[in-house]
Design a protein around this motif. Structure first.
Motif, mmCIF file in Angstrom:
data_model
loop_
_atom_site.group_PDB
_atom_site.id
_atom_site.type_symbol
_atom_site.label_atom_id
_atom_site.label_comp_id
_atom_site.label_asym_id
_atom_site.label_seq_id
_atom_site.Cartn_x
_atom_site.Cartn_y
_atom_site.Cartn_z
ATOM 1 N N MET A 163 53.906 -24.878 -10.742
ATOM 2 C CA MET A 163 52.863 -24.281 -11.578
ATOM 3 C C MET A 163 52.124 -23.218 -10.776
ATOM 4 O O MET A 163 51.916 -23.376 -9.575
ATOM 5 C CB MET A 163 51.850 -25.332 -12.033
ATOM 6 N N VAL A 164 51.713 -22.172 -11.460
ATOM 7 C CA VAL A 164 50.838 -21.167 -10.883
ATOM 8 C C VAL A 164 49.600 -21.083 -11.763
ATOM 9 O O VAL A 164 49.698 -20.918 -12.980
ATOM 10 C CB VAL A 164 51.526 -19.791 -10.783
ATOM 11 N N GLU A 165 48.440 -21.228 -11.123
ATOM 12 C CA GLU A 165 47.173 -21.072 -11.837
ATOM 13 C C GLU A 165 46.641 -19.670 -11.624
ATOM 14 O O GLU A 165 46.656 -19.149 -10.499
ATOM 15 C CB GLU A 165 46.132 -22.070 -11.327
ATOM 16 N N ILE A 166 46.194 -19.054 -12.688
ATOM 17 C CA ILE A 166 45.403 -17.834 -12.573
ATOM 18 C C ILE A 166 43.994 -18.336 -12.282
ATOM 19 O O ILE A 166 43.261 -18.746 -13.190
ATOM 20 C CB ILE A 166 45.471 -16.986 -13.851
ATOM 21 N N ALA A 167 43.664 -18.382 -10.994
ATOM 22 C CA ALA A 167 42.416 -19.017 -10.566
ATOM 23 C C ALA A 167 41.197 -18.166 -10.926
ATOM 24 O O ALA A 167 40.168 -18.701 -11.358
ATOM 25 C CB ALA A 167 42.466 -19.294 -9.064
ATOM 26 N N TYR A 168 41.287 -16.869 -10.724
ATOM 27 C CA TYR A 168 40.228 -15.935 -11.095
ATOM 28 C C TYR A 168 40.876 -14.665 -11.594
ATOM 29 O O TYR A 168 41.916 -14.234 -11.078
ATOM 30 C CB TYR A 168 39.287 -15.636 -9.919
ATOM 31 N N PHE A 169 40.247 -14.063 -12.597
ATOM 32 C CA PHE A 169 40.794 -12.859 -13.213
ATOM 33 C C PHE A 169 39.658 -12.094 -13.861
ATOM 34 O O PHE A 169 38.799 -12.691 -14.512
ATOM 35 C CB PHE A 169 41.829 -13.236 -14.288
ATOM 36 N N GLY A 170 39.649 -10.791 -13.701
ATOM 37 C CA GLY A 170 38.664 -10.005 -14.428
ATOM 38 C C GLY A 170 38.539 -8.594 -13.919
ATOM 39 O O GLY A 170 39.149 -8.205 -12.921
ATOM 40 N N LEU A 171 37.746 -7.833 -14.648
ATOM 41 C CA LEU A 171 37.502 -6.423 -14.348
ATOM 42 C C LEU A 171 36.056 -6.209 -13.935
ATOM 43 O O LEU A 171 35.154 -6.924 -14.396
ATOM 44 C CB LEU A 171 37.781 -5.564 -15.586
ATOM 45 N N LEU A 172 35.830 -5.212 -13.100
ATOM 46 C CA LEU A 172 34.473 -4.797 -12.787
ATOM 47 C C LEU A 172 33.864 -4.190 -14.048
ATOM 48 O O LEU A 172 34.582 -3.596 -14.868
ATOM 49 C CB LEU A 172 34.464 -3.776 -11.654
ATOM 50 N N PRO A 173 32.542 -4.298 -14.227
ATOM 51 C CA PRO A 173 31.914 -3.839 -15.468
ATOM 52 C C PRO A 173 32.253 -2.406 -15.867
ATOM 53 O O PRO A 173 32.469 -2.127 -17.049
ATOM 54 C CB PRO A 173 30.411 -3.991 -15.182
ATOM 55 N N ALA A 174 32.331 -1.494 -14.922
ATOM 56 C CA ALA A 174 32.606 -0.087 -15.246
ATOM 57 C C ALA A 174 34.000 0.124 -15.834
ATOM 58 O O ALA A 174 34.263 1.176 -16.424
ATOM 59 C CB ALA A 174 32.435 0.781 -13.994
ATOM 60 N N PHE A 175 34.872 -0.865 -15.703
ATOM 61 C CA PHE A 175 36.252 -0.700 -16.160
ATOM 62 C C PHE A 175 36.578 -1.517 -17.402
ATOM 63 O O PHE A 175 37.687 -1.459 -17.916
ATOM 64 C CB PHE A 175 37.210 -1.030 -15.017
ATOM 65 N N ILE A 176 35.602 -2.254 -17.905
ATOM 66 C CA ILE A 176 35.803 -3.010 -19.143
ATOM 67 C C ILE A 176 35.872 -2.031 -20.309
ATOM 68 O O ILE A 176 35.132 -1.050 -20.357
ATOM 69 C CB ILE A 176 34.665 -4.037 -19.328
ATOM 70 N N GLY A 177 36.772 -2.313 -21.228
ATOM 71 C CA GLY A 177 36.923 -1.466 -22.406
ATOM 72 C C GLY A 177 37.822 -0.268 -22.204
ATOM 73 O O GLY A 177 37.920 0.593 -23.082
ATOM 74 N N ARG A 178 38.513 -0.213 -21.072
ATOM 75 C CA ARG A 178 39.390 0.928 -20.784
ATOM 76 C C ARG A 178 40.868 0.536 -20.848
ATOM 77 O O ARG A 178 41.718 1.232 -20.324
ATOM 78 C CB ARG A 178 39.029 1.505 -19.409
ATOM 79 N N ARG A 179 41.145 -0.611 -21.485
ATOM 80 C CA ARG A 179 42.507 -1.088 -21.724
ATOM 81 C C ARG A 179 43.242 -1.406 -20.421
ATOM 82 O O ARG A 179 44.452 -1.247 -20.322
ATOM 83 C CB ARG A 179 43.289 -0.113 -22.594
ATOM 84 N N LEU A 180 42.508 -1.896 -19.434
ATOM 85 C CA LEU A 180 43.100 -2.267 -18.152
ATOM 86 C C LEU A 180 43.362 -3.766 -18.049
ATOM 87 O O LEU A 180 44.245 -4.187 -17.303
ATOM 88 C CB LEU A 180 42.181 -1.833 -17.007
ATOM 89 N N GLY A 181 42.607 -4.574 -18.770
ATOM 90 C CA GLY A 181 42.748 -6.025 -18.684
ATOM 91 C C GLY A 181 44.136 -6.500 -19.059
ATOM 92 O O GLY A 181 44.703 -7.376 -18.394
ATOM 93 N N GLY A 182 44.708 -5.938 -20.108
ATOM 94 C CA GLY A 182 46.055 -6.326 -20.518
ATOM 95 C C GLY A 182 47.094 -5.958 -19.481
ATOM 96 O O GLY A 182 48.032 -6.715 -19.214
ATOM 97 N N ALA A 183 46.930 -4.789 -18.872
ATOM 98 C CA ALA A 183 47.877 -4.353 -17.837
ATOM 99 C C ALA A 183 47.747 -5.219 -16.585
ATOM 100 O O ALA A 183 48.758 -5.589 -15.972
ATOM 101 C CB ALA A 183 47.636 -2.882 -17.495
ATOM 102 N N LEU A 184 46.525 -5.564 -16.196
ATOM 103 C CA LEU A 184 46.329 -6.413 -15.024
ATOM 104 C C LEU A 184 46.876 -7.812 -15.288
ATOM 105 O O LEU A 184 47.550 -8.395 -14.429
ATOM 106 C CB LEU A 184 44.845 -6.477 -14.648
ATOM 107 N N LEU A 185 46.629 -8.350 -16.473
ATOM 108 C CA LEU A 185 47.154 -9.671 -16.798
ATOM 109 C C LEU A 185 48.681 -9.646 -16.873
ATOM 110 O O LEU A 185 49.335 -10.584 -16.419
ATOM 111 C CB LEU A 185 46.555 -10.180 -18.103
ATOM 112 N N THR A 186 49.252 -8.592 -17.406
ATOM 113 C CA THR A 186 50.712 -8.471 -17.425
ATOM 114 C C THR A 186 51.269 -8.525 -16.008
ATOM 115 O O THR A 186 52.219 -9.263 -15.734
ATOM 116 C CB THR A 186 51.134 -7.156 -18.114
ATOM 117 N N ALA A 187 50.666 -7.763 -15.106
ATOM 118 C CA ALA A 187 51.120 -7.764 -13.708
ATOM 119 C C ALA A 187 50.988 -9.157 -13.100
ATOM 120 O O ALA A 187 51.877 -9.612 -12.360
ATOM 121 C CB ALA A 187 50.330 -6.738 -12.894
ATOM 122 N N ALA A 188 49.893 -9.854 -13.400
ATOM 123 C CA ALA A 188 49.682 -11.197 -12.851
ATOM 124 C C ALA A 188 50.729 -12.174 -13.367
ATOM 125 O O ALA A 188 51.296 -12.963 -12.595
ATOM 126 C CB ALA A 188 48.278 -11.688 -13.214
#
Length: 178
Positions: free
Chosen positions: A97-122
């Motif tokens: 098993m692999v846990e995504i222990a912590y995940f997120g974006l810095l406030p200035a980058f929220i809403g710029r469609r980066l979360g999906g790309a970062l989660l895909t990479a993870a």
């Protein structure tokens, strides 16, 4: 303040369930290969400061170092134009098993469609690590798009818990104690 919090546990048990998102131009995800408490603490407070991430605020340097030196932990950082935009900690656990222990974006980058790309990479990295199951938990105190992002990438809720918890009146922000 006493508040109601709902925790959602999600999993992905088949790599074909992944619904990837292409990374926007100029976005790249790089592994932080050297344990660096300063980097991880910065990311932890910068990403989680608005979402009541409190559990690691009291960690000293030695505790951060010991946590990061473990071979089962990987830190991946998303960058836009050389600037850290977000991060993910992947932790290898028993039974493949692999846990995504912590995940997120810095406030200035929220809403710029980066979360999906970062989660895909993870998720792609977790499968490459040999995972047979990837899991994460998020809660009603996390960013408003967190749960939807996990589900949009193909993760499914397998457990939900509700509890009343005591929190400070305000989240600590990205510079706790400043």
């Amino acid at each position: 303040m006493l508040t109601q919090n709902t925790t959602y546990y999600l999993e992905m048990c088949d790599p074909t369930a992944l619904r990837p998102v292409a990374a926007p131009a100029g976005f790249r995800v790089v592994r932080a290969e050297l344990p660096c408490p300063e980097l991880n603490r910065f990311l932890y407070t910068a990403v989680g400061g608005n979402w009541y991430w409190l559990d690691r605020l009291g960690w000293n340097y030695a505790r951060w170092q010991a946590y990061l030196e473990r071979p089962e932990l990987e830190t991946w950082v998303g960058y836009v134009a050389g600037t850290p935009a977000g991060y993910v900690e992947l932790e290898w656990q028993a039974r493949a098993m692999v846990e995504i222990a912590y995940f997120g974006l810095l406030p200035a980058f929220i809403g710029r469609r980066l979360g999906g790309a970062l989660l895909t990479a993870a998720l792609e990295r977790a499968w490459a690590m040999g995972a047979e199951r990837i899991w994460v938990h998020t809660c009603s105190l996390d960013g408003p798009a967190a749960l939807a992002n996990y589900q949009a990438r193909g993760m499914r809720i397998f457990k939900t818990e509700a509890a009343s918890i005591e929190l400070p009146d305000q989240p600590p922000g990205p510079w706790p104690g400043a």
